[in-house]
Design a protein around this motif. Structure first.
Motif, PDB file in Angstrom:
ATOM      1  N   ARG A   1       0.800  -1.224   0.181  1.00  0.00           N
ATOM      2  CA  ARG A   1       0.064  -0.078   0.035  1.00  0.00           C
ATOM      3  C   ARG A   1       0.833   1.218  -0.194  1.00  0.00           C
ATOM      4  NH1 ARG A   1      -4.247  -0.145   4.619  1.00  0.00           N
ATOM      5  NH2 ARG A   1      -5.331   1.532   3.434  1.00  0.00           N
ATOM      6  N   ARG A   2       1.825   1.247   0.788  1.00  0.00           N
ATOM      7  CA  ARG A   2       2.892   2.490   0.778  1.00  0.00           C
ATOM      8  C   ARG A   2       3.594   2.599  -0.510  1.00  0.00           C
ATOM      9  NH1 ARG A   2       3.188   1.144   6.112  1.00  0.00           N
ATOM     10  NH2 ARG A   2       5.047  -0.228   6.066  1.00  0.00           N
ATOM     11  N   SER A   3       3.708   1.640  -1.031  1.00  0.00           N
ATOM     12  CA  SER A   3       4.717   1.562  -2.240  1.00  0.00           C
ATOM     13  C   SER A   3       3.653   1.734  -3.577  1.00  0.00           C
ATOM     14  CB  SER A   3       5.493   0.453  -2.584  1.00  0.00           C
ATOM     15  OG  SER A   3       6.251   0.126  -1.481  1.00  0.00           O
ATOM     16  N   HIS A   4       2.393   1.817  -3.459  1.00  0.00           N
ATOM     17  CA  HIS A   4       1.540   2.079  -4.615  1.00  0.00           C
ATOM     18  C   HIS A   4       1.384   0.963  -5.273  1.00  0.00           C
ATOM     19  CE1 HIS A   4       1.078   6.305  -2.790  1.00  0.00           C
ATOM     20  NE2 HIS A   4       2.437   6.345  -2.823  1.00  0.00           N
ATOM     21  N   VAL A   5       1.356   0.056  -4.892  1.00  0.00           N
ATOM     22  CA  VAL A   5       1.304  -1.330  -5.719  1.00  0.00           C
ATOM     23  C   VAL A   5      -0.193  -1.432  -6.078  1.00  0.00           C
ATOM     24  CG1 VAL A   5       1.430  -3.959  -5.609  1.00  0.00           C
ATOM     25  CG2 VAL A   5       3.308  -2.646  -4.943  1.00  0.00           C
ATOM     26  N   VAL A   6      -0.626  -1.588  -7.352  1.00  0.00           N
ATOM     27  CA  VAL A   6      -1.933  -1.844  -7.476  1.00  0.00           C
ATOM     28  C   VAL A   6      -2.352  -3.294  -6.928  1.00  0.00           C
ATOM     29  CG1 VAL A   6      -3.643  -2.048  -9.530  1.00  0.00           C
ATOM     30  CG2 VAL A   6      -1.860  -0.354  -9.421  1.00  0.00           C
ATOM     31  N   ILE A   7      -3.247  -3.413  -6.218  1.00  0.00           N
ATOM     32  CA  ILE A   7      -4.064  -4.582  -5.720  1.00  0.00           C
ATOM     33  C   ILE A   7      -5.188  -4.790  -6.356  1.00  0.00           C
ATOM     34  CG2 ILE A   7      -4.693  -5.817  -3.767  1.00  0.00           C
ATOM     35  CD1 ILE A   7      -2.631  -3.752  -2.031  1.00  0.00           C
ATOM     36  N   ARG A   8      -5.165  -6.327  -7.212  1.00  0.00           N
ATOM     37  CA  ARG A   8      -6.269  -6.564  -7.771  1.00  0.00           C
ATOM     38  C   ARG A   8      -7.253  -7.313  -6.942  1.00  0.00           C
ATOM     39  NH1 ARG A   8      -3.762  -9.735 -12.947  1.00  0.00           N
ATOM     40  NH2 ARG A   8      -2.365  -8.039 -13.862  1.00  0.00           N
ATOM     41  N   ALA A   9      -6.807  -7.857  -5.878  1.00  0.00           N
ATOM     42  CA  ALA A   9      -8.026  -8.733  -5.215  1.00  0.00           C
ATOM     43  C   ALA A   9      -7.271  -9.234  -3.639  1.00  0.00           C
ATOM     44  CB  ALA A   9      -8.375 -10.122  -5.909  1.00  0.00           C
ATOM     45  N   LEU A  10      -7.881  -9.529  -2.902  1.00  0.00           N
ATOM     46  CA  LEU A  10      -7.492 -10.234  -1.440  1.00  0.00           C
ATOM     47  C   LEU A  10      -8.197 -11.259  -1.335  1.00  0.00           C
ATOM     48  CD1 LEU A  10      -7.933  -6.794   0.418  1.00  0.00           C
ATOM     49  CD2 LEU A  10      -5.723  -7.858  -0.214  1.00  0.00           C
ATOM     50  N   PHE A  11      -7.500 -12.471  -0.893  1.00  0.00           N
ATOM     51  CA  PHE A  11      -7.949 -13.569  -0.473  1.00  0.00           C
ATOM     52  C   PHE A  11      -7.791 -14.175   0.891  1.00  0.00           C
ATOM     53  CE2 PHE A  11      -7.275 -13.430  -4.927  1.00  0.00           C
ATOM     54  CZ  PHE A  11      -8.451 -14.241  -5.434  1.00  0.00           C
ATOM     55  N   VAL A  12      -8.526 -14.135   1.832  1.00  0.00           N
ATOM     56  CA  VAL A  12      -8.147 -13.926   3.198  1.00  0.00           C
ATOM     57  C   VAL A  12      -9.165 -15.362   3.845  1.00  0.00           C
ATOM     58  CG1 VAL A  12      -7.896 -11.542   3.489  1.00  0.00           C
ATOM     59  CG2 VAL A  12     -10.082 -12.304   3.713  1.00  0.00           C
ATOM     60  N   THR A  13      -8.330 -15.661   5.108  1.00  0.00           N
ATOM     61  CA  THR A  13      -9.396 -16.665   5.783  1.00  0.00           C
ATOM     62  C   THR A  13     -10.130 -15.811   6.894  1.00  0.00           C
ATOM     63  OG1 THR A  13      -7.531 -16.917   7.607  1.00  0.00           O
ATOM     64  CG2 THR A  13      -7.299 -18.476   5.705  1.00  0.00           C
ATOM     65  N   ALA A  14     -11.142 -16.412   7.481  1.00  0.00           N
ATOM     66  CA  ALA A  14     -11.762 -15.716   8.471  1.00  0.00           C
ATOM     67  C   ALA A  14     -11.115 -14.933   9.586  1.00  0.00           C
ATOM     68  CB  ALA A  14     -13.048 -16.583   9.427  1.00  0.00           C
TER      69      ALA A  14
ATOM     70  N   GLY B   1      -7.762 -13.985   9.079  1.00  0.00           N
ATOM     71  CA  GLY B   1      -7.003 -13.251   8.525  1.00  0.00           C
ATOM     72  C   GLY B   1      -7.762 -11.914   8.275  1.00  0.00           C
ATOM     73  N   TYR B   2      -9.154 -12.190   8.160  1.00  0.00           N
ATOM     74  CA  TYR B   2     -10.034 -10.997   7.776  1.00  0.00           C
ATOM     75  C   TYR B   2     -10.287 -10.035   9.237  1.00  0.00           C
ATOM     76  CZ  TYR B   2     -14.163  -8.153   6.280  1.00  0.00           C
ATOM     77  OH  TYR B   2     -14.926  -7.257   5.999  1.00  0.00           O
ATOM     78  N   GLU B   3     -10.303 -10.885  10.399  1.00  0.00           N
ATOM     79  CA  GLU B   3     -10.631 -10.277  11.564  1.00  0.00           C
ATOM     80  C   GLU B   3      -9.367  -9.460  12.058  1.00  0.00           C
ATOM     81  OE1 GLU B   3     -13.440  -9.573  12.982  1.00  0.00           O
ATOM     82  OE2 GLU B   3     -14.664 -10.622  11.171  1.00  0.00           O
ATOM     83  N   ALA B   4      -8.330 -10.114  11.752  1.00  0.00           N
ATOM     84  CA  ALA B   4      -6.825  -9.700  12.316  1.00  0.00           C
ATOM     85  C   ALA B   4      -6.277  -8.796  11.556  1.00  0.00           C
ATOM     86  CB  ALA B   4      -5.853 -11.043  12.557  1.00  0.00           C
ATOM     87  N   THR B   5      -6.800  -8.406  10.274  1.00  0.00           N
ATOM     88  CA  THR B   5      -5.761  -7.266   9.810  1.00  0.00           C
ATOM     89  C   THR B   5      -6.835  -6.466   9.098  1.00  0.00           C
ATOM     90  OG1 THR B   5      -4.777  -9.516   8.772  1.00  0.00           O
ATOM     91  CG2 THR B   5      -4.520  -7.488   7.747  1.00  0.00           C
ATOM     92  N   PRO B   6      -6.517  -5.282   9.806  1.00  0.00           N
ATOM     93  CA  PRO B   6      -7.681  -3.737   9.713  1.00  0.00           C
ATOM     94  C   PRO B   6      -7.366  -3.325   8.038  1.00  0.00           C
ATOM     95  CG  PRO B   6      -6.388  -3.428  11.670  1.00  0.00           C
ATOM     96  CD  PRO B   6      -5.884  -5.119  11.160  1.00  0.00           C
TER      97      PRO B   6
ATOM     98  N   GLY C   1      -2.948 -16.221   6.217  1.00  0.00           N
ATOM     99  CA  GLY C   1      -4.567 -15.925   6.327  1.00  0.00           C
ATOM    100  C   GLY C   1      -4.565 -14.772   5.050  1.00  0.00           C
ATOM    101  N   VAL C   2      -3.844 -14.084   4.928  1.00  0.00           N
ATOM    102  CA  VAL C   2      -3.855 -12.834   4.318  1.00  0.00           C
ATOM    103  C   VAL C   2      -3.055 -12.961   2.747  1.00  0.00           C
ATOM    104  CG1 VAL C   2      -3.604 -10.388   4.005  1.00  0.00           C
ATOM    105  CG2 VAL C   2      -4.427 -11.555   6.065  1.00  0.00           C
TER     106      VAL C   2
END
Length: 125
Positions: free
Chosen positions: A42-55, A57-62, A93-94
């Motif tokens: 995010r800080r390096s301005h990488v274009v993120i296409r999609a995220l795949f997360v476990t439950a 990982g989703y809860e633990a990663t703001p 998980g992320v």
């Protein structure tokens, strides 16, 4: 809450293809794992296409929830499915899929400042 994907979903197969060079070249994308790398991207301005997360990982990663709120497609997967797309011994998980950014050496060296060059890097830690 993100969309749930099963192990046989085409998106999962496409992410699994990123585990090898041919898949990365064909999709012009790469996958990376973990909250720390996600923040660096995010800080390096990488274009993120999609995220795949476990439950978990989703809860633990703001950052995942922030990116989802910004419109990045976010997919919930089970632990077994996540293991199919992960290439680390202990999955986080992320996992994010980012655009591969290609530039010629001439373009890189035309920019002011230091240009780090890495080859065959498999685990930066």
């Amino acid at each position: 809450m993100p969309q749930t994907l099963g192990a046989h979903n085409a998106r999962i197969a496409a992410v699994a293809d990123l585990l090898d060079k041919r898949g990365r070249d064909e999709q012009r994308a790469f996958a990376f794992e973990g909250a720390t790398l996600l923040e660096e991207a995010r800080r390096s301005h990488v274009v993120i296409r999609a995220l795949f997360v476990t439950a978990a990982g989703y809860e633990a990663t703001p950052a995942v929830r922030d990116l989802e709120a910004d419109g990045i497609p976010t997919h919930l997967v089970g632990d077994r499915t996540f293991a199919k797309i992960s290439d680390v011994e202990t999955p986080t998980g992320v996992l994010a899929v980012g655009d591969a950014q290609f530039a010629s050496l001439e373009e890189l060296f035309a920019q002011p400042g230091i240009v780090p060059v890495l080859a065959d890097l498999s685990d930066p830690s």
